[in-house]
Design an enzyme around this catalytic site. Structure first.
Site, PDB file in Angstrom:
ATOM      1  N   GLU A 116      -5.196  24.753 -19.489  1.00  0.00           N
ATOM      2  CA  GLU A 116      -4.065  25.682 -19.427  1.00  0.00           C
ATOM      3  C   GLU A 116      -4.478  26.998 -20.087  1.00  0.00           C
ATOM      4  OE1 GLU A 116      -0.608  24.270 -21.830  1.00  0.00           O
ATOM      5  OE2 GLU A 116      -1.771  22.441 -21.991  1.00  0.00           O
ATOM      6  N   HIS A 172      -0.572  11.779 -26.191  1.00  0.00           N
ATOM      7  CA  HIS A 172      -0.838  13.221 -26.302  1.00  0.00           C
ATOM      8  C   HIS A 172      -0.433  13.640 -27.721  1.00  0.00           C
ATOM      9  CE1 HIS A 172      -0.933  17.453 -25.897  1.00  0.00           C
ATOM     10  NE2 HIS A 172       0.383  17.585 -26.003  1.00  0.00           N
ATOM     11  N   CYS A 222      -0.493  20.024 -20.656  1.00  0.00           N
ATOM     12  CA  CYS A 222      -1.461  19.103 -21.277  1.00  0.00           C
ATOM     13  C   CYS A 222      -1.666  17.810 -20.494  1.00  0.00           C
ATOM     14  CB  CYS A 222      -1.019  18.766 -22.692  1.00  0.00           C
ATOM     15  SG  CYS A 222      -0.663  20.212 -23.685  1.00  0.00           S
ATOM     16  N   ASN A 265      -4.443  20.946 -31.802  1.00  0.00           N
ATOM     17  CA  ASN A 265      -4.073  20.616 -30.420  1.00  0.00           C
ATOM     18  C   ASN A 265      -5.156  21.088 -29.450  1.00  0.00           C
ATOM     19  OD1 ASN A 265      -2.732  19.982 -28.090  1.00  0.00           O
ATOM     20  ND2 ASN A 265      -0.908  21.223 -28.513  1.00  0.00           N
ATOM     21  N   ASP A 324       4.257  25.253 -48.311  1.00  0.00           N
ATOM     22  CA  ASP A 324       3.740  24.125 -49.072  1.00  0.00           C
ATOM     23  C   ASP A 324       2.637  23.433 -48.246  1.00  0.00           C
ATOM     24  OD1 ASP A 324       3.315  21.725 -50.332  1.00  0.00           O
ATOM     25  OD2 ASP A 324       5.446  21.223 -50.563  1.00  0.00           O
ATOM     26  N   LYS A 339       6.956  10.399 -34.190  1.00  0.00           N
ATOM     27  CA  LYS A 339       8.286  10.266 -33.577  1.00  0.00           C
ATOM     28  C   LYS A 339       8.204   9.432 -32.293  1.00  0.00           C
ATOM     29  CE  LYS A 339       9.528  14.886 -35.223  1.00  0.00           C
ATOM     30  NZ  LYS A 339      10.262  14.655 -36.441  1.00  0.00           N
TER      31      LYS A 339
HETATM   32  N1  CAA Z   1       6.288  18.159 -47.242  1.00  0.00           N
HETATM   33  C1  CAA Z   1       6.360  17.215 -46.258  1.00  0.00           C
HETATM   34  N2  CAA Z   1       6.827  17.472 -45.014  1.00  0.00           N
HETATM   35  C2  CAA Z   1       7.217  18.733 -44.721  1.00  0.00           C
HETATM   36  C3  CAA Z   1       7.165  19.763 -45.685  1.00  0.00           C
HETATM   37  C4  CAA Z   1       6.671  19.429 -46.986  1.00  0.00           C
HETATM   38  N3  CAA Z   1       6.575  20.337 -47.957  1.00  0.00           N
HETATM   39  N4  CAA Z   1       7.622  20.897 -45.109  1.00  0.00           N
HETATM   40  C5  CAA Z   1       7.960  20.600 -43.839  1.00  0.00           C
HETATM   41  N5  CAA Z   1       7.704  19.278 -43.609  1.00  0.00           N
HETATM   42  C6  CAA Z   1       7.905  18.554 -42.355  1.00  0.00           C
HETATM   43  C7  CAA Z   1       9.240  18.837 -41.685  1.00  0.00           C
HETATM   44  O1  CAA Z   1      10.271  18.025 -42.235  1.00  0.00           O
HETATM   45  C8  CAA Z   1       8.916  18.504 -40.246  1.00  0.00           C
HETATM   46  O2  CAA Z   1       8.910  17.105 -40.065  1.00  0.00           O
HETATM   47  P1  CAA Z   1      10.081  16.387 -39.233  1.00  0.00           P
HETATM   48  O3  CAA Z   1      10.067  17.015 -37.857  1.00  0.00           O
HETATM   49  O4  CAA Z   1       9.681  14.969 -39.215  1.00  0.00           O
HETATM   50  O5  CAA Z   1      11.341  16.661 -39.975  1.00  0.00           O
HETATM   51  C9  CAA Z   1       7.456  18.967 -40.102  1.00  0.00           C
HETATM   52  O6  CAA Z   1       6.940  19.031 -41.429  1.00  0.00           O
HETATM   53  C10 CAA Z   1       7.306  20.332 -39.451  1.00  0.00           C
HETATM   54  O7  CAA Z   1       8.064  21.245 -40.179  1.00  0.00           O
HETATM   55  P2  CAA Z   1       8.992  22.303 -39.448  1.00  0.00           P
HETATM   56  O8  CAA Z   1       9.786  21.625 -38.373  1.00  0.00           O
HETATM   57  O9  CAA Z   1       9.720  23.079 -40.473  1.00  0.00           O
HETATM   58  O10 CAA Z   1       7.851  23.206 -38.779  1.00  0.00           O
HETATM   59  P3  CAA Z   1       8.000  24.515 -37.930  1.00  0.00           P
HETATM   60  O11 CAA Z   1       9.419  24.898 -37.738  1.00  0.00           O
HETATM   61  O12 CAA Z   1       7.110  25.517 -38.570  1.00  0.00           O
HETATM   62  O13 CAA Z   1       7.414  24.172 -36.489  1.00  0.00           O
HETATM   63  C11 CAA Z   1       6.747  23.061 -34.504  1.00  0.00           C
HETATM   64  C12 CAA Z   1       6.959  22.937 -36.020  1.00  0.00           C
HETATM   65  C13 CAA Z   1       8.097  23.291 -33.835  1.00  0.00           C
HETATM   66  C14 CAA Z   1       6.135  21.801 -33.984  1.00  0.00           C
HETATM   67  C15 CAA Z   1       5.823  24.287 -34.225  1.00  0.00           C
HETATM   68  O14 CAA Z   1       4.579  24.083 -34.817  1.00  0.00           O
HETATM   69  C16 CAA Z   1       5.620  24.560 -32.742  1.00  0.00           C
HETATM   70  O15 CAA Z   1       6.404  25.263 -32.131  1.00  0.00           O
HETATM   71  N6  CAA Z   1       4.521  24.027 -32.157  1.00  0.00           N
HETATM   72  C17 CAA Z   1       4.173  24.265 -30.752  1.00  0.00           C
HETATM   73  C18 CAA Z   1       4.975  23.424 -29.808  1.00  0.00           C
HETATM   74  C19 CAA Z   1       4.593  21.978 -29.863  1.00  0.00           C
HETATM   75  O16 CAA Z   1       3.493  21.592 -30.265  1.00  0.00           O
HETATM   76  N7  CAA Z   1       5.507  21.125 -29.432  1.00  0.00           N
HETATM   77  C20 CAA Z   1       5.233  19.695 -29.350  1.00  0.00           C
HETATM   78  C21 CAA Z   1       5.846  19.062 -28.128  1.00  0.00           C
HETATM   79  S1  CAA Z   1       5.345  19.951 -26.682  1.00  0.00           S
HETATM   80  C22 CAA Z   1       3.787  19.366 -26.320  1.00  0.00           C
HETATM   81  O17 CAA Z   1       3.408  18.325 -26.785  1.00  0.00           O
HETATM   82  C23 CAA Z   1       2.931  20.177 -25.420  1.00  0.00           C
HETATM   83  C24 CAA Z   1       1.929  20.910 -26.219  1.00  0.00           C
HETATM   84  O18 CAA Z   1       0.851  20.397 -26.449  1.00  0.00           O
HETATM   85  C25 CAA Z   1       2.254  22.250 -26.731  1.00  0.00           C
END
Ligand code: CAA
Length: 446
Positions: free
Chosen positions: A83, A244, A120, A328, A31, A253
């Site tokens: 990185e 960040h 980062c 990012n 979506d 959050k």
């Molecule tokens: N309408 C509205 N919201 C929706 C939706 C829809 N149709 N579908 C999903 N969402 C929301 C979910 O509820 C979720 O929000 P909440 O966390 O508030 O519940 C959000 O969208 C993301 O959805 P998912 O959790 O299902 O997404 P995902 O499983 O595909 O992965 C992620 C999300 C884990 C961040 C992934 O993108 C990832 O692994 N990213 C890389 C790691 C990262 O960025 N981590 C951040 C902290 S680490 C850091 O900051 C260092 C760095 O730079 C990497």
């Protein structure tokens, strides 16, 4: 004591764009609102075929030096935070200095060059190094150039693919800065964590959900550490709070946690008490589990209050204006959050001089750093020089199959991919190929 801080900034985005809700989500069977509302990203920047971390960093630094009328002699230090480095020995800063020497008269022969690594947070650490170098009186009147440059790619199919991005931020660190003074006080939250890492591999190994928890835990510790040397913060102490921003949903959050922390024992908590009760205190609960349940419930309610939403819209939302469109940028991410906030303030004609920012940096592995900044009288003239919006508008909008080719072309294991550049370089540094010792080579094109 003369103020030390960020005198000038420049940005260089990768010249290609992937539209996440319109182009990426349908291919993944997702979506589009997962991106627009959940993750909070509408686009990711990618480097064109002739771009990489060196060209993006050098092009941002060239714009900065041109605009400030600087020559290599004015710079005593060049630190690159990344990185995405491609060499375990020769630092990216030497490549960038080599590029800049093709364009400017003079050399960086007597400048100290290095490369900083801690995921980062390394961009902020490099600013820190520059700050300390100046404060120690070792700079001989010269400024430091800090360049945060990354190509944040994840393996195809990894959940992180949704949060990719590429770009560079160049910052001039100096005495009597035009943009922001940096506080001497800092706070850290640092632990050995295995949440996101690249053990001699190009694409990260990521435990996505855990990485989000670690981000929040280390950030909370850094806030407490900062308060122990600075002051007990109140949400209204700051005009903006740039975090960040791996993706805006992460900042949503972090901001809620920060607000809860800063509003505890203040008139805000009192005013909200009738509506959502007081903040749970651990001593009032029989177990940690019961306390955590109560905190979760309080946070869900707090998020819906008018007070919180007004604070978020005022203090946090403007910091996300660039990130939302580019994804990012790893080491550069918190620094585009600061720029986005200042640009927004300028558009709103806000008189920001003397106001404070609270800057929350984070690197996986993991470490958070908190410091405050005071906006300087010349901030508006400085920020007005940037052309971020024009750069973002000019990006080439990739189709999904083009995106696949671009990802392959930047994948070190795939070798050369037979596709043409999408954009025409002009007045910038470009990657031209490899030399006899497998070094990367660059040229300035008019
Ligand atoms: N309408 C509205 N919201 C929706 C939706 C829809 N149709 N579908 C999903 N969402 C929301 C979910 O509820 C979720 O929000 P909440 O966390 O508030 O519940 C959000 O969208 C993301 O959805 P998912 O959790 O299902 O997404 P995902 O499983 O595909 O992965 C992620 C999300 C884990 C961040 C992934 O993108 C990832 O692994 N990213 C890389 C790691 C990262 O960025 N981590 C951040 C902290 S680490 C850091 O900051 C260092 C760095 O730079 C990497």
């Amino acid at each position: 004591m003369e103020p030390v801080g960020i005198d000038a900034v420049e940005v260089w985005t990768g010249k290609l764009k992937l539209d996440l809700p319109e182009t990426f989500a349908p291919q993944k069977g997702e979506d589009p609102d997962k991106y627009r509302k959940g993750i909070g990203l509408v686009g990711s920047s990618f480097p064109d075929l002739y771009e990489d971390i060196v060209t993006m960093g050098a092009n941002a630094a060239k714009r900065l030096m041109d605009r400030k009328g600087l020559t290599p002699d004015d710079i005593g230090r060049i630190d690159v935070a990344t990185e995405s480095a491609f060499d375990n020995s020769k630092p990216v800063s030497t490549y960038i200095a080599g590029c800049l020497e093709q364009y400017f008269d003079g050399e960086f022969r007597h400048a100290n060059k290095g490369e900083r690594k801690f995921a980062c947070v390394a961009g902020t650490q490099s600013i820190d190094d520059a700050y300390n170098w100046i404060r120690a009186g070792r700079n001989r009147g010269r400024a430091a150039l800090v360049i945060a440059t990354d190509t944040a790619l994840y393996a195809r199919g990894d959940p992180g693919e949704a949060t990719q991005g590429a770009g560079a931020v160049a910052m001039l660190i100096d005495e009597d800065p035009d943009l922001v003074e940096i506080s001497n006080e800092q706070g850290y939250g640092s632990m050995d964590e295995t949440d996101f890492l690249k053990p001699n591999q190009q694409f990260p190994s990521v435990d996505g959900k855990r990485s989000m928890q670690v981000y929040l835990s280390r950030m909370r510790e850094a806030v407490e550490d900062f308060e122990s040397v600075a002051w007990d913060m109140h949400p209204d102490d700051f005009a903006y709070v740039p975090f960040h921003t791996p993706f805006p949903g992460m900042v949503r959050k972090a901001a809620l946690l920060g607000y809860r922390h800063m509003s505890r024992d203040t008139e805000i908590e009192d005013a909200l008490a009738d509506e959502i009760g007081r903040q749970p205190r651990e001593d009032d609960y029989a177990s940690r589990e019961a306390y955590e349940d109560a905190i979760r419930e309080y946070m869900d309610d707090l998020k819906e209050t008018e007070q919180y939403q007004a604070w978020y819209d005022r203090t946090i939302e403007p910091t996300l204006n660039i990130s939302r469109q580019v994804g990012n940028w790893y080491t550069g991410s918190v620094h585009i959050a600061r720029i986005a906030a200042l640009q927004y303030a300028a558009e709103e004609d806000r008189d920001l001089a003397g106001e404070k920012l609270l800057v929350g940096s984070y690197g996986s592995g993991a470490q958070a750093e908190i410091h405050a900044e005071t906006v300087q009288p010349n901030w508006e003239q400085e920020i007005a020089q940037l052309n971020v919006d024009a750069q973002l508008q000019a990006r080439y909008d990739l189709s999904y199959s083009e995106y696949e080719h671009v990802h392959d072309s930047h994948n070190h294991e795939k070798g050369a991919v037979d596709i043409d550049d999408f954009t025409e370089p002009s007045d910038e540094f470009v990657f031209t190929g490899w030399g006899r010792m497998n070094e990367r080579q660059y040229e300035y094109v008019e």
